[in-house]
Write a protein that holds these residues in place. Structure first.
Motif, short mmCIF file in Angstrom:
data_model
loop_
_atom_site.label_atom_id
_atom_site.label_comp_id
_atom_site.label_asym_id
_atom_site.label_seq_id
_atom_site.Cartn_x
_atom_site.Cartn_y
_atom_site.Cartn_z
N LEU A 151 23.48 7.48 112.36
CA LEU A 151 24.65 6.79 112.79
C LEU A 151 25.42 6.37 111.54
CD1 LEU A 151 26.49 5.60 115.16
CD2 LEU A 151 24.95 3.55 115.17
N ALA A 152 24.79 5.62 110.83
CA ALA A 152 25.64 5.05 109.47
C ALA A 152 26.32 5.89 108.57
CB ALA A 152 24.74 4.21 108.62
N ASN A 153 25.83 7.24 108.83
CA ASN A 153 26.39 8.48 107.89
C ASN A 153 27.47 9.15 108.67
OD1 ASN A 153 25.17 8.70 105.41
ND2 ASN A 153 23.60 8.24 106.50
N GLN A 154 27.08 9.21 110.00
CA GLN A 154 27.97 10.21 110.66
C GLN A 154 29.07 9.64 111.62
OE1 GLN A 154 23.69 12.74 112.19
NE2 GLN A 154 25.50 12.44 113.60
N PHE A 155 29.03 8.59 111.80
CA PHE A 155 30.16 7.74 112.52
C PHE A 155 31.23 7.31 111.64
CE2 PHE A 155 32.23 4.00 114.64
CZ PHE A 155 32.57 4.73 115.83
N ASP A 156 32.38 7.45 111.96
CA ASP A 156 33.60 7.18 111.12
C ASP A 156 33.80 5.60 111.42
OD1 ASP A 156 35.72 6.82 109.47
OD2 ASP A 156 37.11 8.04 110.64
N PHE A 157 33.33 4.88 110.51
CA PHE A 157 33.62 3.36 110.40
C PHE A 157 34.84 2.70 109.66
CE2 PHE A 157 29.09 3.59 111.39
CZ PHE A 157 28.76 2.38 112.52
N SER A 158 35.61 3.84 109.22
CA SER A 158 36.48 3.56 108.30
C SER A 158 37.73 2.59 109.01
CB SER A 158 37.14 4.68 107.71
OG SER A 158 37.65 5.62 108.62
N PRO A 159 37.96 2.66 110.16
CA PRO A 159 38.98 2.27 111.12
C PRO A 159 38.61 0.65 111.37
CG PRO A 159 38.68 4.12 112.07
CD PRO A 159 37.62 3.84 111.17
N TYR A 160 37.26 0.46 111.08
CA TYR A 160 36.74 -0.91 111.53
C TYR A 160 36.40 -1.85 110.55
CZ TYR A 160 36.40 2.16 115.73
OH TYR A 160 36.69 2.95 116.70
#
Length: 347
Positions: free
Chosen positions: A171-180
């Motif tokens: 999850l930490a690698n695949q989900f795009d956390f950049s907007p958050y």
């Protein structure tokens, strides 16, 4: 023409029907910390293992045990009988050595100490619809029993971490956390999800929440990972507290612990805590919509019957209907490690 095409065979029936044999062999090896022992010694003879683990069985039965572990791919053997030297496979050396941070044996320890015996009463669970765990034997729920014994609670927390660490890394690698910018993991246990997200997404400010007794374990785990400056802890009670505001609300193997009413309650609390565009992420063994392929997810749902009676695992379609009822607009299912997925709802 091949006359054997589509001929019936008992192979799968017998393999599954006796699957508890190899399962118990692996669980027993984990209980005795055999793989941890071999990791420290590199390789040992059967006689050395027998002495180190205080086995009183005959030499032949000790070799049966070790050679079956070899046949199953958990050990590597050089030689045979008295000349044999046993060592770990790559997998067991990585994941079943207690001295490595990659250890996932906690879930297997719990399977041996609790679930193996409770699952023997699956027939009774199906007939009665009632839990077959501590509640049946002591009158106390699983969580009451766990929270009354700090050692068992720690075992449970580390078991949940072991079964989920691969999913959280994915999850930490695949989900795009950049907007958050902020994440709150509700029911975060040892804080592993928050640790992984913070490690791989340094811009994220992460908080892991659980009951006070669990928060202590989380602090220990976070400190051991050197992440105390990146991941914060706090306490929460699902049933009395609202969730703190955050850009992302996560729950790892939480929703499946509850009946439908409480699932919807938790989803609504997550919705209320998120801003527009915020993400609610449930990491679970999401069952495929056709309910045919994710055998682990279906098995986990039966485990919820054993543990709670009314709790259950669910499909992506189930999740979508619940979160849209709560007001979420967009839903995606992101496959993670093995049979697990992240069910993602955007507000």
């Amino acid at each position: 023409m091949d006359n054997n095409t589509n001929q019936p065979t008992p192979q799968n029936i017998m393999q599954i029907g006796t699957a508890f044999w190899p399962s118990k062999v692996l669980l027993t090896a984990v209980k005795f910390e055999l793989f941890t022992l071999l990791a420290s010694q590199k390789s040992m003879t059967g006689a050395e293992i027998k002495k180190a683990l205080s086995f009183q069985a005959t030499d032949r039965h000790v070799y049966d045990f070790l050679d079956l572990l070899t046949g199953l791919g958990f050990l590597i053997r050089d030689g045979i009988w008295d000349t044999a030297k046993y060592s770990n496979s790559v997998d067991t050396d990585t994941f079943l050595d207690k001295n490595k941070p990659s250890y996932i044996g906690g879930i297997l320890e719990m399977a041996n100490d609790r679930l193996f015996r409770f699952w023997a009463d699956l027939d009774e669970a199906l007939l009665s619809g009632k839990p077959q765990n501590e509640l049946k034997h002591s009158g106390k729920s699983m969580f009451e029993e766990l929270y009354s014994d700090s050692a068992r609670l720690k075992q449970f927390i580390h078991a949940m971490s072991g079964i989920s660490v691969g999913n959280f890394m994915a999850l930490a690698n695949q989900f795009d956390f950049s907007p958050y910018k902020t994440l709150c993991d509700v029911g975060g246990a040892a804080g592993v999800l928050s640790i992984q997200v913070a490690k791989h997404n340094p811009h994220m400010s992460c908080t892991t929440l659980d009951l006070p007794a669990v928060e202590t374990i989380a602090k220990e785990t976070i400190a051991a990972q050197g992440m105390s400056d990146k991941v914060k802890t706090g306490s929460v009670d699902f049933f009395t507290d609202e969730f703190p505001k955050a850009d992302v609300i996560t729950m790892g193997m939480i929703l499946h612990d509850w009946d439908l009413e409480n699932k919807k309650m938790l989803i609504k609390k997550a919705y209320n805590a998120l801003p527009e565009g915020g993400a609610f992420i449930a990491v679970e063994a999401i069952i495929d919509d056709e309910r045919k392929k994710n055998v682990f997810g279906l098995s986990m749902s039966l485990n919820m019957l054993i543990e709670f009676g009314v709790a259950f695992d669910f499909t992506g379609a189930d999740f979508e209907s619940w979160v849209k009822e709560a007001g979420f607009k967009k839903v995606t299912i992101m496959p993670l490690a093995g049979p697990a997925s992240a069910a993602i709802a955007i507000k």
